[in-house]
Design a protein around this motif. Structure first.
Motif, short mmCIF file in Angstrom:
data_model
loop_
_atom_site.label_atom_id
_atom_site.label_comp_id
_atom_site.label_asym_id
_atom_site.label_seq_id
_atom_site.Cartn_x
_atom_site.Cartn_y
_atom_site.Cartn_z
N VAL A 142 -9.72 12.08 -20.23
CA VAL A 142 -9.89 12.76 -18.94
C VAL A 142 -9.66 14.27 -19.09
N ALA A 143 -8.59 14.63 -19.78
CA ALA A 143 -8.27 16.05 -19.93
C ALA A 143 -9.34 16.78 -20.73
N SER A 144 -9.86 16.16 -21.80
CA SER A 144 -10.90 16.81 -22.60
C SER A 144 -12.19 16.97 -21.83
N SER A 145 -12.53 15.97 -21.01
CA SER A 145 -13.75 16.07 -20.21
C SER A 145 -13.67 17.25 -19.24
N LEU A 146 -12.52 17.40 -18.57
CA LEU A 146 -12.38 18.51 -17.62
C LEU A 146 -12.30 19.86 -18.33
N ALA A 147 -11.60 19.89 -19.46
CA ALA A 147 -11.48 21.16 -20.18
C ALA A 147 -12.81 21.60 -20.77
N SER A 148 -13.64 20.67 -21.23
CA SER A 148 -14.93 21.03 -21.82
C SER A 148 -15.89 21.60 -20.79
N ARG A 149 -15.70 21.23 -19.53
CA ARG A 149 -16.55 21.76 -18.45
C ARG A 149 -15.95 22.99 -17.78
#
Length: 497
Positions: A131-138
């Motif tokens: 979840v954190a990587s998905s939000l950080a990548s965007r």
């Protein structure tokens, strides 16, 4: 150290030396299954999480509250599972040999607790990191907040392991603690201002986009404190409880290895204890009412199991509503809803399984087999309809989705799962023809065929869930799966004797 303790240690070491080859084979099979099965699933989950729709779902305003509710459910589940199968588990012989010595439990049972905790912590850490990587990548969350939420995911896993062990060490207190956690979790979801005062609220406050460092520190501090208490909890484990759990788990794994999953699950079913003096069979003017009351009273004699079934049906109804939201993975949610609904029907269909069992012999009640089966369908059909209509109506009103399509889908899926339950009850033992090898260029497929035979009802329930979500787009799929399920059920009914 006493002679009994030294003998137990020698047995422990000897067993470890003898099972090195077995462990190597288990590790090999684990990696093979990971490569063949888990890798495509992980790739699909990764792609969905990093898609535009996945990032939008994780960044929704309701995501922190949903995360808090998920954490509450995980911790409550850990408490309740610990009552039946805790993390401090060894084979029955080792359990007796080590639990009856003067060695502390924190030494003899530390290995299985650490292994179980590592699996749980790794799972929660990966989920939080995804979840954190998905939000950080965007660009929807700062990298520091994403890293902090991943650390909170690890803390959630450690706390879950501690609650799992608490459920095993204090089995009587696990249910009140679980009910209190559910009540506080509902209060936190209703009143967001209470988040700073609850552990699951700290997880919501540490969600990427909010990124409260004080909440992160509080969650990690709680995890460290509970991790330090694990040896004390292990020393509170009683020999009787350890031996009982080891015996149940050993029996369940033996039946599961033989693909008798129904018997394996029945080992953990609670015995009827409530309302034993309440008369179940009451003669009425209509025979259908007599059977309905009989099944209702029988279900209420195991209130915990009945409540779990109702909660599973409610969750299935909520998932069906979410399948009609525009940005959700509808096919995946539909499959999960089908399996969840099939599971929830279990506590409601005890009478149905009894009817299928006696239908293969001479009539016991002076009525035909078909009439008996029909009467036992009334209670699960009525209860499922009431729960699903209520759950779908409430969830549709909350999410703003039109209520008619998910309601039609839910009721259709309920009927299909009832057919699956009837078919599964009539399945009978494993056919000898399925024991024959099936040589192919890829190897022997006999084991795969036997596994599909053992879990065919779950697979059919998942496919039925997918077809029910597409009832308005492609009804031909629903017609096909319905025809196949009815054909199999009729075939098994004709061959029941």
């Amino acid at each position: 150290m006493s002679a009994r303790s030294e003998a137990a240690i020698r047995v422990w070491r000897a067993r470890g030396a003898r099972t090195v080859g077995d462990r190597g084979y288990v590790v090999y099979m684990f990696f093979m299954v990971t490569l063949v099965v888990a890798a495509p699933v992980a790739r699909a989950v990764w792609s969905s999480a990093f898609s535009t729709e996945g990032a939008a779902l994780f960044a929704s305003p309701a995501a922190p509250a949903v995360t808090a509710l998920v954490v509450v459910c995980v911790w409550v589940g850990a408490l309740l599972v610990g009552r039946e199968r805790g993390p401090a588990l060894l084979p029955p012989f080792l359990t007796h040999a080590l639990a009856t010595t003067d060695l502390p439990r924190s030494d003899t049972f530390a290995g299985p607790v650490l292994r179980a905790g590592a699996v749980v912590t790794a799972s929660t850490t990966i989920a939080a990191g995804l979840v954190a990587s998905s939000l950080a990548s965007r660009g929807l969350a700062e990298p520091l907040h994403a890293l902090a939420f991943t650390a909170v995911g690890a803390a959630v896993g450690i706390i879950s392991t501690a609650f799992w062990l608490v459920g095993q060490a204090f089995s009587r207190a696990a249910m009140p603690l679980a009910l209190g956690s559910v009540t506080l979790g509902a209060a936190t979801a209703t009143l967001p201002s209470t988040r700073p005062f609850t552990p699951w609220g700290w997880v919501a406050l540490a969600y990427p986009g909010i990124g409260s460092m004080s909440a992160t520190a509080a969650a990690c501090a709680l995890a460290i404190a509970l991790a330090a208490s694990l040896p004390t909890l292990m020393n509170r484990l009683s020999h009787a409880e350890l031996a009982a759990q080891a015996a149940r788990w050993d029996s369940a794994t033996i039946h599961a290895a033989g693909m008798d999953f129904g018997t394996a699950a029945a080992i953990y079913q609670g015995r009827p204890h409530r309302g034993r003096r309440l008369r179940a069979v009451r003669p009425m003017n209509r025979l259908s009412v007599t059977f309905f009351i009989r099944d209702a009273v029988g279900a209420t004699r195991t209130p915990g199991r009945l409540l779990a079934g109702i909660l599973a049906l409610t969750g299935a109804g909520a998932l069906i509503v979410l399948t009609f939201a525009p940005t959700t993975p509808s096919l995946l949610l539909g499959a999960v809803a089908g399996v969840l609904l099939f599971t929830g029907l279990g506590p409601l269909t005890d009478g149905l399984r009894h009817a299928a069992y006696v239908a293969s012999d001479l009539p016991l009640y002076g009525i035909s087999d078909a009439h008996l089966l029909t009467n036992h369908l009334l209670f699960p059909l009525t209860m499922t309809a009431i729960v699903l209509v209520t759950a779908v109506s409430v969830c549709a009103a909350v999410t703003g989705i039109a209520v008619v399509p998910p309601l039609l889908s839910a009721l259709t899926l309920a009927l299909l799962n009832l057919v699956a339950r009837v078919s599964n009850a009539l399945k009978g033992p494993l056919q000898p023809a399925l024991l024959a090898p099936i040589p192919t260029p890829m190897g022997d497929l006999g084991a795969a065929i036997r596994l599909i035979w053992a879990i065919d009802a779950v697979l059919v329930a998942a496919i039925a869930g997918v077809s029910a979500t597409l009832i308005l787009q492609t009804p031909i799929l629903l017609v096909g799966i319905t025809s196949a399920m009815l054909a199999v059920a009729v075939h098994r009914w004709r061959r029941r004797g």
